[in-house]
Write an enzyme that holds these catalytic residues in place. Structure first.
Site, PDB file in Angstrom:
ATOM      1  N   SER A   1      65.684 118.399  51.466  1.00 48.08           N
ATOM      2  CA  SER A   1      67.047 117.987  51.164  1.00 48.08           C
ATOM      3  C   SER A   1      67.925 119.197  50.827  1.00 48.08           C
ATOM      4  CB  SER A   1      67.023 116.959  50.027  1.00 48.08           C
ATOM      5  OG  SER A   1      68.280 116.366  49.844  1.00 48.08           O
TER       6      SER A   1
ATOM      7  N   ASP B   1      66.855 108.121  57.826  1.00 47.96           N
ATOM      8  CA  ASP B   1      67.369 108.924  56.709  1.00 47.96           C
ATOM      9  C   ASP B   1      68.894 108.786  56.617  1.00 47.96           C
ATOM     10  OD1 ASP B   1      68.024 110.890  54.828  1.00 47.96           O
ATOM     11  OD2 ASP B   1      66.450 112.240  55.545  1.00 47.96           O
TER      12      ASP B   1
ATOM     13  N   HIS C   1      64.579 109.544  53.726  1.00 52.90           N
ATOM     14  CA  HIS C   1      64.637 110.782  52.942  1.00 52.90           C
ATOM     15  C   HIS C   1      63.442 110.959  52.000  1.00 52.90           C
ATOM     16  CE1 HIS C   1      67.466 114.074  52.385  1.00 52.90           C
ATOM     17  NE2 HIS C   1      67.220 114.062  51.092  1.00 52.90           N
TER      18      HIS C   1
END
Length: 374
Positions: A151, A316, A349
């Site tokens: 991330s 995601d 994610h």
């Protein structure tokens, strides 16, 4: 740059997350040029009989994203965790805890509750935190580093490379759920906050950080099925995450973060580009940057021969497929023999750090990628 090494301590990160699983662990402290004292945890060897040699192992530095800390790499059982699997495969593993998180609350002169302590955004992580931790690990091991970011950790290293920082200390880069661009994000929560300038309003009323009390409140909210803020409304519908792993996550996360970095992320979402923090005043921008608008982080500045492993998921909401395509377009001139791109259609994610099948789908291919570099 001042640095200090501290060996394994009672009841801390090492004791609770690493040593209890049978691994050797060291706590290290690294002081940045702007005075933040960062905790960096080292797992120098694996726990299997054939793994327990120190030797001249290649270091791997794992960098977490925003609102979490280094424990995000250790939520899964040892046989499924990336950090422990790297150690068991002969790597010297280092886990960063970024400024402001539970194990990195210290500063050489500022108090944790001082508003000045929270005056930082992505730019300070790029300019101070990453160089300090890279230099420290490089000095400790005398080897170039393999870097893995998840991330925001991916944006940190790409932004640093675009400004010619760290490149000479890098052996390879692993980008899990890269967020170099965020203009296409479908995250409902992120969109609401960004499009309605909620972070800016909060900052105007002297809210300088998303602090530990708000983090604790968010953990309690996240237990409610209708308010899964860390699931579908924020990061996408994760495919393969057990509720028991979410319970472990909520014991530790979310972590505090500066409101300024939240504002910075909102700017990137609204504008679809990747620039330094915009003070929304030409005079202030000139004072900081010597120009009326903030400079861009140039993703095409990444060295074309640097080995890259990039993995992203079709579900995601933060690292949207269209935004990853923009990043891949900027990497079109990269040496094709030095880049591996992986797309997992059903992954969102959090699957990259919290799903039981992440080892099979992501970690094993990544470790195979590393092994081909030696």
């Amino acid at each position: 740059m001042a640095t200090m090494q501290v060996q394994s301590s009672e009841g801390g990160f090492c004791k609770s997350m690493v040593e209890t699983n049978g691994y050797e662990c060291e706590d290290h402290n690294v002081t940045t040029k702007d005075g933040y004292i960062l905790n960096v945890v080292r797992i120098p060897m694996g726990r299997c009989r054939d793994c327990r040699t120190r030797g001249n192992k290649s270091p791997v530095l794992l960098q977490h994203g925003v609102f979490v800390d280094g424990r995000s790499w250790l939520l899964l059982p040892p046989k499924q965790s990336l950090a422990f699997n790297l150690a068991d495969n002969g790597y010297d593993v280092w886990l960063v805890n970024s400024r402001g998180t539970e194990y990195s609350e210290g500063h050489t002169s500022l108090n944790f509750d001082d508003p000045a302590y929270w005056n930082w955004s992505l730019d300070e992580l790029v300019a101070y935190d990453l160089p300090a931790t890279f230099q420290y690990v490089y000095d400790q091991t005398s080897q170039k580093l393999h870097f893995v970011g998840h991330s925001l950790g991916t944006l940190m290293v790409m932004a640093a490379m675009s400004r010619d920082q760290l490149v000479n200390m890098l052996a390879s880069v692993g980008l899990l759920c890269p967020v170099a661009y965020m203009g296409h994000t479908t995250s409902l929560l992120s969109r609401v906050i960004a499009d309605n300038f909620i972070a800016e309003v909060a900052s105007f009323f002297l809210c300088t950080c998303f602090d530990k009390y708000e983090a604790k409140f968010s953990r309690n909210l996240s237990y409610l099925p209708e308010l899964k803020l860390w699931d579908i409304h924020f990061i996408g519908q994760n495919c393969c995450m057990k509720s028991s792993i979410m319970d472990i996550f909520l014991d530790h996360e979310p972590q505090p973060a500066a409101m300024k970095i939240v504002i910075h992320m909102c700017q990137l979402i609204r504008r679809g580009n990747t620039t330094m923090f915009d003070y929304n005043d030409s005079g202030t921008n000139i004072k900081h940057y010597g120009q009326p608008t903030p400079p861009a982080y140039n993703m095409i500045g990444i060295p074309k021969d640097l080995p890259i492993f990039l993995s992203h998921g079709g579900a995601d909401a933060l690292s949207d497929v269209d935004d990853v395509k923009l990043l891949l377009d900027s990497l079109q001139g990269h040496d094709p023999d030095k880049i591996v791109v992986q797309f997992i259609e059903h992954f969102a994610h959090a699957d990259y750090v919290m799903s039981g099948n992440a080892k099979e789908h992501v970690y094993d291919p990544f470790i195979a990628f590393l092994s081909r570099l030696h």
